[in-house]
Design a protein around this motif. Structure first.
Motif, PDB file in Angstrom:
ATOM      1  N   THR A 146      -1.553 197.900  -0.798  1.00  0.00           N
ATOM      2  CA  THR A 146      -0.371 198.220  -1.605  1.00  0.00           C
ATOM      3  C   THR A 146       0.823 198.514  -0.724  1.00  0.00           C
ATOM      4  O   THR A 146       1.936 198.047  -0.986  1.00  0.00           O
ATOM      5  N   LYS A 148       1.454 197.432   2.282  1.00  0.00           N
ATOM      6  CA  LYS A 148       1.934 196.203   2.922  1.00  0.00           C
ATOM      7  C   LYS A 148       2.661 195.289   1.944  1.00  0.00           C
ATOM      8  O   LYS A 148       3.663 194.674   2.287  1.00  0.00           O
ATOM      9  N   ASN A 149       2.134 195.196   0.721  1.00  0.00           N
ATOM     10  CA  ASN A 149       2.683 194.230  -0.226  1.00  0.00           C
ATOM     11  C   ASN A 149       3.811 194.747  -1.097  1.00  0.00           C
ATOM     12  O   ASN A 149       4.595 193.949  -1.608  1.00  0.00           O
ATOM     13  N   HIS A 150       3.897 196.059  -1.285  1.00  0.00           N
ATOM     14  CA  HIS A 150       4.928 196.583  -2.177  1.00  0.00           C
ATOM     15  C   HIS A 150       5.919 197.513  -1.491  1.00  0.00           C
ATOM     16  O   HIS A 150       6.949 197.845  -2.057  1.00  0.00           O
TER      17      HIS A 150
END
Length: 194
Positions: A146, A148-150
């Motif tokens: 989460t 890393k991606n958000h």
């Protein structure tokens, strides 16, 4: 006559003992599956209710930073009272828009006070997740994913050297390039190779 002790008899005894102690109990698996199903159902119902509220709530004018702040703090307080982790999707829903629309607006308005405030809120949410993972209140692997991606986190920073060309675009010396990339045949002849 006594039964002889073999590896097989030990395995059988240990397996029987495990079954008696419930480690392979089908009852536990059935209860766990039932609990998991209840949790999934509850999560879907809660998300659907939140979506209905977001659709019916007055939309926030993202250019009005004070209105954005008020709604963001309301959302964070609601997360605290509900004991759930805040998310970018939840925040955007509280603003009355989708996550994609919120992110597009933020990208289109760099330096705007709302953009700076939402960046601070995202940092706060990332910090909440990080603390939760450190204290085993959240799954560490999911937290890393989460973040890393958000939240634009990364494992490493790659730094590439900046190479300046001292020559202009059309000022290349062909002989210099040839010397740099071709072997010196005269040195090979001196060493007795060839």
């Amino acid at each position: 006559m006594e039964k002889s002790l073999t590896v097989r008899s030990m395995v059988d005894a240990l397996t029987e003992d495990k079954h008696k102690n419930g480690s392979k109990s089908k009852v536990y698996k059935a209860l766990a599956d039932e609990h998991k199903n209840e949790e999934i159902s509850l999560s879907i119902r809660n998300k659907a209710t939140a979506l209905k509220e977001a659709i019916n709530a007055p939309k926030v004018n993202l250019t009005d930073t004070e209105q954005v702040k008020e709604r963001a703090f309301m959302y964070l307080e609601a997360c605290g009272l509900a004991s759930c982790f805040p998310s970018v999707m939840g925040l955007s829903g509280a603003m009355g828009c989708s996550r994609q629309n919120l992110n597009q607006w933020l990208l289109a308005h760099p330096g705007h006070p709302t953009t700076e405030f939402v960046a601070m809120v995202k940092d706060l949410m990332a910090d909440i997740l990080t603390d939760a993972a450190l204290y085993n209140h959240a799954n560490a692997v999911q937290t890393i994913f989460t973040l890393k991606n958000h939240f634009d986190h990364a494992d490493r920073v790659e730094i590439a050297p900046v190479v300046h060309n001292p020559l202009g675009d059309n000022e290349y010396d062909i002989e210099e390039i040839r010397k740099r990339y071709t072997p010196d045949v005269s040195k090979e002849d001196e060493n007795g190779t060839n």
